[in-house]
Design an enzyme around this catalytic site. Structure first.
Site, PDB file in Angstrom:
ATOM      1  N   CYS A  67       0.838  -1.216   0.000  1.00  0.00           N
ATOM      2  CA  CYS A  67       0.000   0.000   0.000  1.00  0.00           C
ATOM      3  C   CYS A  67       0.866   1.256   0.000  1.00  0.00           C
ATOM      4  O   CYS A  67       1.891   1.326   0.670  1.00  0.00           O
ATOM      5  CB  CYS A  67      -0.920  -0.021   1.218  1.00  0.00           C
ATOM      6  N   CYS A  71       0.442   4.672   7.077  1.00  0.00           N
ATOM      7  CA  CYS A  71      -0.205   4.486   8.391  1.00  0.00           C
ATOM      8  C   CYS A  71       0.769   3.725   9.313  1.00  0.00           C
ATOM      9  O   CYS A  71       1.165   2.594   8.996  1.00  0.00           O
ATOM     10  CB  CYS A  71      -1.525   3.742   8.223  1.00  0.00           C
ATOM     11  N   CYS A  74       0.514  -0.077  10.329  1.00  0.00           N
ATOM     12  CA  CYS A  74       0.027  -1.074   9.368  1.00  0.00           C
ATOM     13  C   CYS A  74       1.131  -1.936   8.753  1.00  0.00           C
ATOM     14  O   CYS A  74       2.123  -1.414   8.221  1.00  0.00           O
ATOM     15  CB  CYS A  74      -0.767  -0.370   8.268  1.00  0.00           C
ATOM     16  N   CYS A 111     -16.387  -9.730   5.361  1.00  0.00           N
ATOM     17  CA  CYS A 111     -15.744  -8.429   5.112  1.00  0.00           C
ATOM     18  C   CYS A 111     -14.487  -8.625   4.291  1.00  0.00           C
ATOM     19  O   CYS A 111     -13.580  -9.352   4.704  1.00  0.00           O
ATOM     20  CB  CYS A 111     -15.322  -7.771   6.419  1.00  0.00           C
ATOM     21  N   CYS A 142     -19.470  -6.737   3.370  1.00  0.00           N
ATOM     22  CA  CYS A 142     -18.768  -5.526   3.801  1.00  0.00           C
ATOM     23  C   CYS A 142     -17.457  -5.471   3.029  1.00  0.00           C
ATOM     24  O   CYS A 142     -16.858  -6.525   2.781  1.00  0.00           O
ATOM     25  CB  CYS A 142     -18.480  -5.610   5.305  1.00  0.00           C
ATOM     26  N   CYS A 202     -19.523   1.578   8.585  1.00  0.00           N
ATOM     27  CA  CYS A 202     -18.757   0.907   9.631  1.00  0.00           C
ATOM     28  C   CYS A 202     -17.521   1.753   9.842  1.00  0.00           C
ATOM     29  O   CYS A 202     -16.670   1.842   8.945  1.00  0.00           O
ATOM     30  CB  CYS A 202     -18.404  -0.511   9.180  1.00  0.00           C
ATOM     31  N   ARG A 274     -17.915  -3.130  17.836  1.00  0.00           N
ATOM     32  CA  ARG A 274     -17.155  -4.373  17.580  1.00  0.00           C
ATOM     33  C   ARG A 274     -15.822  -4.413  18.322  1.00  0.00           C
ATOM     34  O   ARG A 274     -14.994  -3.514  18.173  1.00  0.00           O
ATOM     35  CB  ARG A 274     -16.908  -4.557  16.074  1.00  0.00           C
TER      36      ARG A 274
HETATM   37  N1  SAM Z   1      -6.711   0.305   3.224  1.00  0.00           N
HETATM   38  C1  SAM Z   1      -7.997   0.382   3.785  1.00  0.00           C
HETATM   39  C2  SAM Z   1      -8.096   1.449   4.848  1.00  0.00           C
HETATM   40  O1  SAM Z   1      -7.076   1.948   5.311  1.00  0.00           O
HETATM   41  O2  SAM Z   1      -9.221   1.783   5.195  1.00  0.00           O
HETATM   42  C3  SAM Z   1      -8.534  -0.929   4.334  1.00  0.00           C
HETATM   43  C4  SAM Z   1      -7.632  -1.816   5.148  1.00  0.00           C
HETATM   44  S1  SAM Z   1      -6.997  -1.152   6.686  1.00  0.00           S
HETATM   45  C5  SAM Z   1      -5.842  -2.407   7.101  1.00  0.00           C
HETATM   46  C6  SAM Z   1      -8.377  -1.302   7.788  1.00  0.00           C
HETATM   47  C7  SAM Z   1      -8.190  -0.909   9.242  1.00  0.00           C
HETATM   48  O3  SAM Z   1      -7.459  -1.914   9.936  1.00  0.00           O
HETATM   49  C8  SAM Z   1      -7.426   0.348   9.564  1.00  0.00           C
HETATM   50  O4  SAM Z   1      -8.194   1.489   9.384  1.00  0.00           O
HETATM   51  C9  SAM Z   1      -7.093   0.142  11.025  1.00  0.00           C
HETATM   52  O5  SAM Z   1      -8.125   0.636  11.855  1.00  0.00           O
HETATM   53  C10 SAM Z   1      -7.031  -1.386  11.162  1.00  0.00           C
HETATM   54  N2  SAM Z   1      -5.669  -1.839  11.438  1.00  0.00           N
HETATM   55  C11 SAM Z   1      -4.671  -1.967  10.544  1.00  0.00           C
HETATM   56  N3  SAM Z   1      -3.536  -2.401  11.138  1.00  0.00           N
HETATM   57  C12 SAM Z   1      -3.812  -2.528  12.455  1.00  0.00           C
HETATM   58  C13 SAM Z   1      -3.040  -2.934  13.582  1.00  0.00           C
HETATM   59  N4  SAM Z   1      -1.763  -3.246  13.474  1.00  0.00           N
HETATM   60  N5  SAM Z   1      -3.635  -2.983  14.788  1.00  0.00           N
HETATM   61  C14 SAM Z   1      -4.960  -2.643  14.904  1.00  0.00           C
HETATM   62  N6  SAM Z   1      -5.721  -2.245  13.865  1.00  0.00           N
HETATM   63  C15 SAM Z   1      -5.169  -2.186  12.656  1.00  0.00           C
HETATM   64 FE1  SF4 Z   2      -2.832   1.188   3.406  1.00  0.00          FE
HETATM   65 FE2  SF4 Z   2      -2.712  -0.019   5.775  1.00  0.00          FE
HETATM   66 FE3  SF4 Z   2      -3.139   2.608   5.664  1.00  0.00          FE
HETATM   67 FE4  SF4 Z   2      -5.090   0.898   4.841  1.00  0.00          FE
HETATM   68  S1  SF4 Z   2      -4.300   1.117   6.923  1.00  0.00           S
HETATM   69  S2  SF4 Z   2      -4.386   2.782   3.800  1.00  0.00           S
HETATM   70  S3  SF4 Z   2      -3.801  -0.743   3.999  1.00  0.00           S
HETATM   71  S4  SF4 Z   2      -1.273   1.529   4.983  1.00  0.00           S
END
Ligand code: SAM
Ligand code: SF4
Ligand code: DTB
Length: 327
Positions: A67, A71, A74, A111, A142, A202, A274
């Site tokens: 990606c 973030c 992530c 989802c 979802c 959501c 959730r």
């Molecule tokens: N890329 C899309 C987005 O950012 O909305 C969808 C996937 S993203 C991985 C979905 C959510 O997963 C993030 O908004 C975050 O809240 C959660 N998430 C990701 N990594 C995480 C982690 N290490 N611990 C807890 N929640 C996490």
């Molecule tokens: Fe990309 Fe992870 Fe951020 Fe979603 S949470 S936009 S997958 S870096």
């Protein structure tokens, strides 16, 4: 809960007068003695929901890794050296097989997550097929695909999408310390498009990223004060991922997590709250405290997106021990 009772809850949600929350009011909730806070949350919970019913969604990462976004929590950001490998968008038959298996295990919603900043139009077409096919086997659908461009939410709605997951993740003030490649306003814009298209929203966040209690309260205020509160509110406990900037973050006091669930329940009485990422690291007793505080939905299945979730056998055993039913 059967479809008829679910319908009863959603019709209730339109009859509960919206009220605006201030950060000070939410901080006052957080400061209550824990027993009083849980008592209040449990009272609200019982007013709108069957307190012994928990909704179960199964997650599948249909497009993993690589990606563009940064973030800090992530595993799927291309900017960090994590164990997650970049994969292509999964073929439809594999997605459908996973949905069928999830349905057979007793999940009511499927989802599908993609590690995108947002979907390209040709990728979206393939996701629309996934939505149609999963819907056709009788599951709620979802997706979480990142930020949407104009017209994409309407296409998802036409394909039969029930929920779009898009988290605010943390409050406006802390957001820029965790994510620099997009703004929280970008996320709010997508939530508005989802709402306008008539798809259930959501949206929730992550707790334990080094934010203050005021930031946590601020996130809940932003969610509850949206023109309409999200129907589903995932509260994730940070899963620290080696290689990401938050890998070595100090773990949060678990009672602070429970307080966040309780506050969310009180502030968004008709939403499904959730208990999301982080359950694998929690004892059965801590999870139960979260249910008592008003969480009534969870991810069910051995994997989240790239990290482990409790085995379904452990969850089934916990439900049996608690006398909780799945909906
Ligand atoms: N890329 C899309 C987005 O950012 O909305 C969808 C996937 S993203 C991985 C979905 C959510 O997963 C993030 O908004 C975050 O809240 C959660 N998430 C990701 N990594 C995480 C982690 N290490 N611990 C807890 N929640 C996490
Ligand atoms: Fe990309 Fe992870 Fe951020 Fe979603 S949470 S936009 S997958 S870096
Ligand atoms: C949400 O709020 N949590 C889920 C789902 N929505 C997409 C994702 C949790 C991801 C946890 C880390 C991982 O497995 O990569």
């Amino acid at each position: 809960m059967q479809a008829s009772s679910l319908a009863a809850v959603s019709s209730l949600s339109s009859s509960v007068p919206a009220r605006r929350w201030s950060v000070a009011e939410v901080l006052a909730l957080y400061e209550l003695p824990l027993m009083d806070l849980i008592w209040q949350a449990q009272g609200v919970h019982r007013e709108y929901f069957d307190a012994n019913a928990i909704q179960r969604s199964t997650l599948l990462s249909v497009k993993t890794g690589g990606c563009s976004e940064d973030c800090s929590y992530c595993s799927q950001s291309a900017r960090y050296d994590t164990d997650t490998e970049r994969e292509r968008l999964m073929p439809l038959d594999e997605v459908l097989a996973a949905a069928q298996a999830a349905k057979a295990k007793g999940a009511s919603r499927f989802c599908m997550g993609a590690a995108w900043k947002g979907p390209k139009d040709n990728d979206l077409e393939r996701v629309l097929d996934m939505v149609r096919e999963v819907k056709a086997i009788g599951m709620q659908t979802c997706v979480t695909l990142g930020m949407l461009k104009e017209g994409q939410a309407e296409k998802l709605k036409e394909a039969g999408l029930d929920y779009y997951n898009h988290n605010l993740d943390t409050d406006k003030e802390f957001y820029g310390q965790v994510i620099k490649t997009h703004t929280q306003d970008d996320r709010l814009d997508t939530l508005e498009q989802v709402r306008d298209a008539g798809i259930n929203v959501c949206s929730g966040g992550i707790i334990g990223m080094g934010e203050s209690r005021k930031n946590r309260a601020g996130l809940l205020v932003q969610l509850a004060n949206l023109p309409k509160a999200p129907e589903s509110v995932p509260i994730n406990n940070l899963v620290p991922i080696p290689g990401t900037p938050l890998a070595e973050n100090d773990a949060l006091d678990p009672f602070e997590f429970v307080r966040t669930i309780a506050a969310a329940r009180i502030m968004m009485p008709t939403s499904w709250v959730r208990l999301s990422a982080g359950r694998q690291q929690m004892s059965d007793e801590l999870q139960t405290l979260c249910f008592l505080a008003g969480a009534n939905s969870m991810f069910y299945g051995d994997r989240l997106l790239t990290t482990d979730n409790p085995d379904v056998d452990r969850d089934d055993a916990l439900f049996a021990r608690l006398g909780v039913k799945a909906v």
